[in-house]
Design an enzyme around this catalytic site. Structure first.
Site, PDB file in Angstrom:
ATOM      1  N   ILE A 164     -29.185 -66.992  -8.258  1.00  0.00           N
ATOM      2  CA  ILE A 164     -29.213 -65.734  -7.499  1.00  0.00           C
ATOM      3  C   ILE A 164     -27.933 -64.921  -7.723  1.00  0.00           C
ATOM      4  O   ILE A 164     -27.977 -63.703  -7.937  1.00  0.00           O
ATOM      5  CB  ILE A 164     -29.445 -66.029  -5.995  1.00  0.00           C
ATOM      6  N   ASP A 183     -17.014 -69.737  -9.134  1.00  0.00           N
ATOM      7  CA  ASP A 183     -17.958 -70.853  -9.019  1.00  0.00           C
ATOM      8  C   ASP A 183     -17.205 -72.120  -9.386  1.00  0.00           C
ATOM      9  O   ASP A 183     -16.285 -72.092 -10.209  1.00  0.00           O
ATOM     10  CB  ASP A 183     -19.147 -70.654  -9.972  1.00  0.00           C
ATOM     11  N   PRO A 217     -24.661 -72.571  -2.022  1.00  0.00           N
ATOM     12  CA  PRO A 217     -25.429 -73.282  -0.994  1.00  0.00           C
ATOM     13  C   PRO A 217     -24.497 -73.626   0.172  1.00  0.00           C
ATOM     14  O   PRO A 217     -23.270 -73.551   0.014  1.00  0.00           O
ATOM     15  CB  PRO A 217     -25.899 -74.547  -1.709  1.00  0.00           C
ATOM     16  N   ARG A 245     -26.571 -68.644   3.329  1.00  0.00           N
ATOM     17  CA  ARG A 245     -26.784 -69.442   4.543  1.00  0.00           C
ATOM     18  C   ARG A 245     -25.780 -68.960   5.578  1.00  0.00           C
ATOM     19  O   ARG A 245     -24.622 -68.681   5.267  1.00  0.00           O
ATOM     20  CB  ARG A 245     -26.573 -70.941   4.272  1.00  0.00           C
ATOM     21  N   ASP A 269     -28.439 -61.481   5.922  1.00  0.00           N
ATOM     22  CA  ASP A 269     -29.853 -61.866   5.984  1.00  0.00           C
ATOM     23  C   ASP A 269     -29.981 -63.239   6.633  1.00  0.00           C
ATOM     24  O   ASP A 269     -31.080 -63.735   6.840  1.00  0.00           O
ATOM     25  CB  ASP A 269     -30.450 -61.902   4.566  1.00  0.00           C
ATOM     26  N   GLU A 274     -29.314 -68.922  13.535  1.00  0.00           N
ATOM     27  CA  GLU A 274     -30.588 -68.199  13.411  1.00  0.00           C
ATOM     28  C   GLU A 274     -31.803 -69.009  13.881  1.00  0.00           C
ATOM     29  O   GLU A 274     -32.839 -68.436  14.223  1.00  0.00           O
ATOM     30  CB  GLU A 274     -30.808 -67.740  11.968  1.00  0.00           C
ATOM     31  N   HIS A 306     -33.676 -63.225   7.639  1.00  0.00           N
ATOM     32  CA  HIS A 306     -33.933 -64.194   6.563  1.00  0.00           C
ATOM     33  C   HIS A 306     -35.182 -63.810   5.761  1.00  0.00           C
ATOM     34  O   HIS A 306     -36.097 -64.600   5.587  1.00  0.00           O
ATOM     35  CB  HIS A 306     -34.079 -65.609   7.136  1.00  0.00           C
TER      36      HIS A 306
HETATM   37  P1  NAD Z   1     -28.029 -72.362  -7.407  1.00  0.00           P
HETATM   38  O1  NAD Z   1     -27.974 -73.818  -7.175  1.00  0.00           O
HETATM   39  O2  NAD Z   1     -28.696 -71.857  -8.640  1.00  0.00           O
HETATM   40  O3  NAD Z   1     -26.532 -71.768  -7.367  1.00  0.00           O
HETATM   41  C1  NAD Z   1     -25.554 -72.150  -6.471  1.00  0.00           C
HETATM   42  C2  NAD Z   1     -24.203 -72.019  -7.167  1.00  0.00           C
HETATM   43  O4  NAD Z   1     -23.177 -72.302  -6.197  1.00  0.00           O
HETATM   44  C3  NAD Z   1     -24.013 -73.001  -8.319  1.00  0.00           C
HETATM   45  O5  NAD Z   1     -23.600 -72.311  -9.493  1.00  0.00           O
HETATM   46  C4  NAD Z   1     -22.927 -73.956  -7.813  1.00  0.00           C
HETATM   47  O6  NAD Z   1     -22.071 -74.424  -8.858  1.00  0.00           O
HETATM   48  C5  NAD Z   1     -22.180 -73.056  -6.858  1.00  0.00           C
HETATM   49  N1  NAD Z   1     -21.410 -73.816  -5.862  1.00  0.00           N
HETATM   50  C6  NAD Z   1     -21.796 -74.876  -5.123  1.00  0.00           C
HETATM   51  N2  NAD Z   1     -20.789 -75.297  -4.333  1.00  0.00           N
HETATM   52  C7  NAD Z   1     -19.753 -74.471  -4.573  1.00  0.00           C
HETATM   53  C8  NAD Z   1     -18.450 -74.381  -4.049  1.00  0.00           C
HETATM   54  N3  NAD Z   1     -17.998 -75.247  -3.135  1.00  0.00           N
HETATM   55  N4  NAD Z   1     -17.629 -73.398  -4.523  1.00  0.00           N
HETATM   56  C9  NAD Z   1     -18.072 -72.532  -5.473  1.00  0.00           C
HETATM   57  N5  NAD Z   1     -19.314 -72.563  -5.997  1.00  0.00           N
HETATM   58  C10 NAD Z   1     -20.140 -73.526  -5.563  1.00  0.00           C
HETATM   59  O7  NAD Z   1     -28.699 -71.742  -6.119  1.00  0.00           O
HETATM   60  P2  NAD Z   1     -29.416 -70.327  -5.972  1.00  0.00           P
HETATM   61  O8  NAD Z   1     -30.863 -70.464  -6.309  1.00  0.00           O
HETATM   62  O9  NAD Z   1     -28.617 -69.273  -6.634  1.00  0.00           O
HETATM   63  O10 NAD Z   1     -29.367 -70.163  -4.380  1.00  0.00           O
HETATM   64  C11 NAD Z   1     -28.132 -70.034  -3.712  1.00  0.00           C
HETATM   65  C12 NAD Z   1     -28.362 -70.147  -2.215  1.00  0.00           C
HETATM   66  O11 NAD Z   1     -29.088 -68.997  -1.773  1.00  0.00           O
HETATM   67  C13 NAD Z   1     -29.252 -71.322  -1.774  1.00  0.00           C
HETATM   68  O12 NAD Z   1     -28.513 -72.517  -1.659  1.00  0.00           O
HETATM   69  C14 NAD Z   1     -29.773 -70.858  -0.449  1.00  0.00           C
HETATM   70  O13 NAD Z   1     -28.880 -71.289   0.561  1.00  0.00           O
HETATM   71  C15 NAD Z   1     -29.722 -69.333  -0.546  1.00  0.00           C
HETATM   72  N6  NAD Z   1     -31.060 -68.714  -0.521  1.00  0.00           N
HETATM   73  C16 NAD Z   1     -31.346 -67.808   0.451  1.00  0.00           C
HETATM   74  C17 NAD Z   1     -32.600 -67.189   0.488  1.00  0.00           C
HETATM   75  C18 NAD Z   1     -32.964 -66.152   1.521  1.00  0.00           C
HETATM   76  O14 NAD Z   1     -34.164 -65.858   1.693  1.00  0.00           O
HETATM   77  N7  NAD Z   1     -32.039 -65.549   2.208  1.00  0.00           N
HETATM   78  C19 NAD Z   1     -33.569 -67.546  -0.473  1.00  0.00           C
HETATM   79  C20 NAD Z   1     -33.231 -68.474  -1.463  1.00  0.00           C
HETATM   80  C21 NAD Z   1     -31.976 -69.064  -1.491  1.00  0.00           C
END
Ligand code: NAD
Length: 342
Positions: A164, A183, A217, A245, A269, A274, A306
């Protein structure tokens, strides 16, 4: 009356369902041997007994799959928990492993849906579209107080460049923004491809960004990424977007910063507390969450419930992965690649 199904039919109890979930799951399971039990309430230890007779349980972001809840599920014969989302911070993964319960999630479903919503929040906040919309409906055509800033040439800080975060960065590059990313595992190919740069630390990113968008995440390490100390590093007049989140942001510290006028805008969002509020129609009642109530009073705070995932494409992909994983219980096909958590 007890309804018995042929052994090939898999019963799935689906918690916290809304009409759009039902429709998508039913569409995706035509010609599949799945018997759906749609339940409107959330899964907790107290409601877990509703999964009796089910081999699979399907849940969403605010269901509480702690150890005691998982134990009740396993005692009733549940073999699989399928999450209709990417994040699994609401599951006690260690307990699931010990109990030999398979947990799956939806590893990818339209990162565009979520990234586009993050950008929608940013554009709305910056150009004050939410306020303009209300004004014009009341025949108030004044522009006073609606000034924004050009995104072009400003710096967007993307915290977390997974699926994302990458799409969000790419969209913002399209506006001519400089993209500064952070990251734990930088993706240098992506950065080179879109012309983004990585910062060494989150602090550097926060100090140098006009817009900050959170895409990590929720983990013990990322909890309260945005707190009093880190808000102090942010440029005065910057905009914060969180579609990831709620607990990535310390709400109390955020409210303090908003009261001081330090931030130009905040788009959320997701919200720390929540659960039990978002996704529900509480319009006839009293909001008992004082912090959310306070956030809603700021004209430069925009909250959605959300909904970043809520596009046709995303719902369809979530439903297809969920159905494929439930069908995998028959042993004929494997679980969807990358979806198994335990
Ligand atoms: P993803 O796993 O593809 O990407 C997460 C990134 O965060 C990874 O590149 C990881 O290396 C990085 N990361 C993890 N811990 C870290 C830290 N301590 N410091 C720096 N970077 C760190 O996940 P994604 O598909 O991009 O989704 C990201 C988050 O979006 C999900 O975990 C979820 O919580 C949230 N999300 C929200 C909705 C919504 O409707 N609002 C929908 C989908 C996902």
């Amino acid at each position: 009356m007890v309804i018995s199904h042929p052994p090939s039919v898999i019963t799935a109890a689906v918690f916290d369902t809304k009409p759009y979930d039902r429709q998508a799951l039913q569409r995706a399971s035509v010609n599949r041997d799945i018997e759906w039990h749609f339940l409107e309430f959330r899964l907790t230890e107290d409601t877990a007994s509703a999964a009796r007779n089910a081999r699979a349980v399907c849940v969403f972001v605010n269901d509480q799959l702690d150890r005691s809840c998982l134990e009740v599920l396993v005692k009733q014969g549940v073999e699989l928990v399928t999450l209709r989302c990417t994040g699994f911070n609401n599951v006690d993964v260690d307990a699931a492993k010990e109990l030999k319960l398979t947990v799956t999630r939806v590893p990818v479903y339209s990162p565009h849906a979520v990234a586009e919503h993050a950008v929608a929040l940013l554009l709305t906040l910056n150009r004050k579209i939410h306020r303009a919309f209300n004004r014009v409906r009341e025949l108030n055509f004044s522009l006073n107080g609606l000034e924004g800033f050009d995104l072009h040439s400003k710096t967007a800080g993307i915290v977390g460049t997974g699926k994302i975060g990458q799409v969000t960065g790419q969209i913002l590059r399209g506006f001519g923004m400089r993209v500064l990313a952070y990251d734990l595992f930088p993706n240098h190919d992506w950065a080179e491809q879109i012309g983004a740069e990585y910062a060494e630390t989150v602090s550097t990113l926060l100090r140098n960004s006009d817009v900050i968008s959170l895409h990590t995440p929720l983990t013990p390490e990322t909890k309260y990424t945005i707190r009093a100390e880190t808000i102090g590093l942010m440029k005065p007049g910057s905009i914060l977007i969180n579609v990831s989140r709620g607990a990535l942001v310390d709400t109390k510290a955020l409210i303090k910063a908003l009261k001081s006028g330090r931030l130009a805008g905040v788009g959320l969002d997701v919200y720390e507390e929540e659960e039990g509020i978002f996704f529900e129609d509480l319009s006839g009642g009293v909001l008992h969450d004082d912090e959310l109530a306070r956030l809603l009073t700021f004209p430069n705070v925009l909250i959605t419930s959300h909904q970043a995932f809520l596009t046709r494409e995303a719902l369809n992909e979530i439903a297809c992965t969920t159905v494929a994983n439930i069908s995998a219980l028959s042993g004929k096909k494997p679980f969807v690649d990358g979806s198994v958590v335990t």
